[in-house]
Write a protein that holds these residues in place. Structure first.
Motif, PDB file in Angstrom:
ATOM      1  N   PRO A 162       0.822  -1.213   0.000  1.00 22.01           N
ATOM      2  CA  PRO A 162       0.000   0.000   0.000  1.00 22.01           C
ATOM      3  C   PRO A 162       0.856   1.263   0.000  1.00 22.01           C
ATOM      4  O   PRO A 162       1.906   1.327   0.648  1.00 22.01           O
ATOM      5  CB  PRO A 162      -0.798  -0.125   1.308  1.00 22.01           C
ATOM      6  CG  PRO A 162      -0.851  -1.596   1.580  1.00 22.01           C
ATOM      7  CD  PRO A 162       0.475  -2.121   1.113  1.00 22.01           C
ATOM      8  N   GLY A 163       0.401   2.253  -0.750  1.00 24.61           N
ATOM      9  CA  GLY A 163       1.096   3.531  -0.789  1.00 24.61           C
ATOM     10  C   GLY A 163       2.160   3.635  -1.851  1.00 24.61           C
ATOM     11  O   GLY A 163       2.671   4.724  -2.108  1.00 24.61           O
ATOM     12  N   VAL A 186      -7.390   0.898   2.437  1.00 22.25           N
ATOM     13  CA  VAL A 186      -7.381   2.062   1.555  1.00 22.25           C
ATOM     14  C   VAL A 186      -7.757   1.640   0.135  1.00 22.25           C
ATOM     15  O   VAL A 186      -7.683   0.473  -0.233  1.00 22.25           O
ATOM     16  CB  VAL A 186      -6.000   2.761   1.549  1.00 22.25           C
ATOM     17  CG1 VAL A 186      -5.589   3.169   2.955  1.00 22.25           C
ATOM     18  CG2 VAL A 186      -4.940   1.867   0.919  1.00 22.25           C
ATOM     19  N   ASP A 187      -8.180   2.628  -0.621  1.00 21.14           N
ATOM     20  CA  ASP A 187      -8.490   2.410  -2.032  1.00 21.14           C
ATOM     21  C   ASP A 187      -7.177   2.346  -2.807  1.00 21.14           C
ATOM     22  O   ASP A 187      -6.425   3.320  -2.851  1.00 21.14           O
ATOM     23  CB  ASP A 187      -9.365   3.570  -2.526  1.00 21.14           C
ATOM     24  CG  ASP A 187      -9.832   3.384  -3.948  1.00 21.14           C
ATOM     25  OD1 ASP A 187      -9.341   2.459  -4.628  1.00 21.14           O
ATOM     26  OD2 ASP A 187     -10.680   4.181  -4.389  1.00 21.14           O
ATOM     27  N   HIS A 188      -6.896   1.197  -3.426  1.00 20.29           N
ATOM     28  CA  HIS A 188      -5.655   1.031  -4.185  1.00 20.29           C
ATOM     29  C   HIS A 188      -5.815   1.501  -5.626  1.00 20.29           C
ATOM     30  O   HIS A 188      -4.865   1.382  -6.416  1.00 20.29           O
ATOM     31  CB  HIS A 188      -5.229  -0.436  -4.186  1.00 20.29           C
ATOM     32  CG  HIS A 188      -5.038  -1.021  -2.827  1.00 20.29           C
ATOM     33  ND1 HIS A 188      -4.144  -0.502  -1.897  1.00 20.29           N
ATOM     34  CD2 HIS A 188      -5.621  -2.091  -2.228  1.00 20.29           C
ATOM     35  CE1 HIS A 188      -4.192  -1.234  -0.795  1.00 20.29           C
ATOM     36  NE2 HIS A 188      -5.071  -2.192  -0.966  1.00 20.29           N
ATOM     37  N   ARG A 208      -9.772  -5.590  -2.489  1.00 21.45           N
ATOM     38  CA  ARG A 208      -9.015  -6.750  -2.968  1.00 21.45           C
ATOM     39  C   ARG A 208      -9.916  -7.981  -3.015  1.00 21.45           C
ATOM     40  O   ARG A 208     -10.940  -8.041  -2.313  1.00 21.45           O
ATOM     41  CB  ARG A 208      -7.786  -7.021  -2.088  1.00 21.45           C
ATOM     42  CG  ARG A 208      -8.105  -7.400  -0.638  1.00 21.45           C
ATOM     43  CD  ARG A 208      -6.822  -7.558   0.181  1.00 21.45           C
ATOM     44  NE  ARG A 208      -7.092  -7.873   1.582  1.00 21.45           N
ATOM     45  CZ  ARG A 208      -7.135  -9.106   2.081  1.00 21.45           C
ATOM     46  NH1 ARG A 208      -6.934 -10.163   1.290  1.00 21.45           N
ATOM     47  NH2 ARG A 208      -7.376  -9.305   3.374  1.00 21.45           N
ATOM     48  N   LEU A 209      -9.506  -8.936  -3.847  1.00 17.17           N
ATOM     49  CA  LEU A 209     -10.233 -10.187  -4.007  1.00 17.17           C
ATOM     50  C   LEU A 209      -9.244 -11.334  -3.875  1.00 17.17           C
ATOM     51  O   LEU A 209      -8.317 -11.445  -4.679  1.00 17.17           O
ATOM     52  CB  LEU A 209     -10.901 -10.227  -5.387  1.00 17.17           C
ATOM     53  CG  LEU A 209     -11.670 -11.500  -5.764  1.00 17.17           C
ATOM     54  CD1 LEU A 209     -12.982 -11.576  -4.978  1.00 17.17           C
ATOM     55  CD2 LEU A 209     -11.956 -11.530  -7.272  1.00 17.17           C
ATOM     56  N   GLN A 244     -19.427  -9.033  -1.245  1.00 16.99           N
ATOM     57  CA  GLN A 244     -18.392  -8.263  -0.565  1.00 16.99           C
ATOM     58  C   GLN A 244     -18.513  -8.444   0.937  1.00 16.99           C
ATOM     59  O   GLN A 244     -19.611  -8.316   1.502  1.00 16.99           O
ATOM     60  CB  GLN A 244     -18.522  -6.795  -0.945  1.00 16.99           C
ATOM     61  CG  GLN A 244     -17.350  -5.936  -0.523  1.00 16.99           C
ATOM     62  CD  GLN A 244     -17.482  -4.537  -1.074  1.00 16.99           C
ATOM     63  OE1 GLN A 244     -17.542  -4.328  -2.278  1.00 16.99           O
ATOM     64  NE2 GLN A 244     -17.548  -3.564  -0.179  1.00 16.99           N
ATOM     65  N   GLU A 245     -17.397  -8.761   1.600  1.00 16.63           N
ATOM     66  CA  GLU A 245     -17.423  -9.112   3.017  1.00 16.63           C
ATOM     67  C   GLU A 245     -17.808  -7.958   3.913  1.00 16.63           C
ATOM     68  O   GLU A 245     -18.484  -8.123   4.914  1.00 16.63           O
ATOM     69  CB  GLU A 245     -16.054  -9.670   3.436  1.00 16.63           C
ATOM     70  CG  GLU A 245     -16.027 -10.168   4.859  1.00 16.63           C
ATOM     71  CD  GLU A 245     -14.679 -10.719   5.266  1.00 16.63           C
ATOM     72  OE1 GLU A 245     -13.779  -9.910   5.507  1.00 16.63           O
ATOM     73  OE2 GLU A 245     -14.530 -11.945   5.321  1.00 16.63           O
ATOM     74  N   LYS A 246     -17.358  -6.753   3.567  1.00 15.93           N
ATOM     75  CA  LYS A 246     -17.626  -5.605   4.422  1.00 15.93           C
ATOM     76  C   LYS A 246     -17.693  -4.352   3.547  1.00 15.93           C
ATOM     77  O   LYS A 246     -17.276  -4.380   2.385  1.00 15.93           O
ATOM     78  CB  LYS A 246     -16.537  -5.448   5.480  1.00 15.93           C
ATOM     79  CG  LYS A 246     -15.108  -5.387   4.925  1.00 15.93           C
ATOM     80  CD  LYS A 246     -14.106  -5.412   6.052  1.00 15.93           C
ATOM     81  CE  LYS A 246     -12.677  -5.379   5.514  1.00 15.93           C
ATOM     82  NZ  LYS A 246     -11.680  -5.438   6.594  1.00 15.93           N
ATOM     83  N   PRO A 247     -18.216  -3.247   4.075  1.00 24.83           N
ATOM     84  CA  PRO A 247     -18.338  -2.032   3.255  1.00 24.83           C
ATOM     85  C   PRO A 247     -16.981  -1.604   2.709  1.00 24.83           C
ATOM     86  O   PRO A 247     -15.937  -1.783   3.354  1.00 24.83           O
ATOM     87  CB  PRO A 247     -18.889  -0.999   4.248  1.00 24.83           C
ATOM     88  CG  PRO A 247     -19.585  -1.824   5.280  1.00 24.83           C
ATOM     89  CD  PRO A 247     -18.790  -3.089   5.408  1.00 24.83           C
ATOM     90  N   LEU A 248     -17.013  -1.037   1.529  1.00 27.36           N
ATOM     91  CA  LEU A 248     -15.782  -0.573   0.905  1.00 27.36           C
ATOM     92  C   LEU A 248     -15.194   0.600   1.674  1.00 27.36           C
ATOM     93  O   LEU A 248     -15.870   1.581   1.953  1.00 27.36           O
ATOM     94  CB  LEU A 248     -16.086  -0.147  -0.534  1.00 27.36           C
ATOM     95  CG  LEU A 248     -14.907   0.233  -1.415  1.00 27.36           C
ATOM     96  CD1 LEU A 248     -13.977  -0.954  -1.597  1.00 27.36           C
ATOM     97  CD2 LEU A 248     -15.418   0.699  -2.784  1.00 27.36           C
ATOM     98  N   PHE A 249     -13.920   0.450   2.057  1.00 25.55           N
ATOM     99  CA  PHE A 249     -13.168   1.493   2.719  1.00 25.55           C
ATOM    100  C   PHE A 249     -13.923   2.080   3.908  1.00 25.55           C
ATOM    101  O   PHE A 249     -14.311   3.257   3.917  1.00 25.55           O
ATOM    102  CB  PHE A 249     -12.793   2.599   1.736  1.00 25.55           C
ATOM    103  CG  PHE A 249     -12.372   2.083   0.382  1.00 25.55           C
ATOM    104  CD1 PHE A 249     -12.871   2.628  -0.775  1.00 25.55           C
ATOM    105  CD2 PHE A 249     -11.493   1.029   0.298  1.00 25.55           C
ATOM    106  CE1 PHE A 249     -12.497   2.147  -2.011  1.00 25.55           C
ATOM    107  CE2 PHE A 249     -11.109   0.524  -0.945  1.00 25.55           C
ATOM    108  CZ  PHE A 249     -11.622   1.083  -2.099  1.00 25.55           C
TER     109      PHE A 249
END
Length: 251
Positions: A162-163, A186-188, A208-209, A244-249
């Motif tokens: 990341p980053g 974070v949004d990649h 990610r997946l 999707q497992e959880k909310p995005l970001f």
């Protein structure tokens, strides 16, 4: 935009062929012969037919299949061991090498007809191993890409750091990273499609997946189809949406 992807293989040719059969069935249903099939890496180690897996992929690409095959950490360890002067991957624990029982190199060499007696030294084994593994296989592993970008998708065996801009990612991270990548929400930019760390089922985390479902430990090889940032697991009954497992970001 559509893409297909296949998780870690680990020498299971029969499971790889079954994954391709599922993809062929989905292609027929949606009339798409052009979408690439991305193999996420770890072709070898632990399974019974590592040689067969490499040859299958070489043959498919040679006849023009739209396949992308990425380098996994196990593929990298094999290639480094089989160089003219054998090397040990610097990302391994200090007392490990490709022939450590936990890694699976012994199983890979067995598929090429090379036995690894207990206590044999590297200098004794290396010439036999290098002679048994065809040069074409060694070159194939050496030239595998470590990432692949397709629109809003970015494929890498282990993930990314990341980053760091995607065009500046280091192969060490693309083949080996875990904690820093897994803990990042974070949004990649693109959706990162990866394997390397087995999960019970294909899991979508928003950014990610993970498609490694444990073939290296006797479990399944998963095949998925991705459209945009949505993914479906392919099975005998067709597509099953990967929720999707959880909310995005999350905040």
């Amino acid at each position: 935009m559509r893409a297909y992807a296949i998780g870690d293989i680990h020498g299971h040719l029969d499971k790889l062929e079954a994954a391709h059969a599922l993809i062929a069935e989905d292609r027929a249903r949606c009339g798409d012969d052009d979408a690439p099939v991305v193999h996420i890496g770890d072709l070898v180690d632990r399974g019974p037919d590592c040689k067969g897996v490499i040859q299958y992929l070489i043959d498919g690409q040679a006849r023009g299949e739209n396949w992308v095959v990425l380098k996994g950490n196990h593929d990298r360890m094999m290639e480094m061991f089989l160089r003219k002067h054998p090397m040990v991957d610097t990302q391994l624990l200090i007392d490990h090498n490709w022939l450590h029982p936990r890694i699976g190199g012994i199983d890979t060499l067995a598929s090429y007809g090379v036995e690894v007696p207990e206590g044999i030294r590297t200098y004794q084994l290396h010439p036999k191993a290098r002679a048994a593994v065809p040069e074409r296989h060694r070159d194939y592993l050496a030239n595998l890409p470590s990432s692949y970008r397709l629109g809003d998708l970015y494929f890498a065996h282990a993930g990314i750091r990341p980053g760091v801009p995607l065009d500046q990612q280091a192969e060490d991270d693309l083949c080996w990273i875990r904690k820093e990548f897994h803990q990042s929400n974070v949004d990649h930019g693109p959706l990162i499609v990866h394997g390397h760390t087995p999960v019970d089922e294909v899991t979508h985390y928003g950014n990610r997946l993970n498609i490694d479902t444990g073939a290296g430990h006797g479990k399944a090889i998963s095949a998925v189809v991705i459209e945009g940032r949505d993914a479906w697991l392919l099975g005998a009954g067709g597509r099953e949406k990967v929720v999707q497992e959880k909310p995005l970001f999350p905040v």
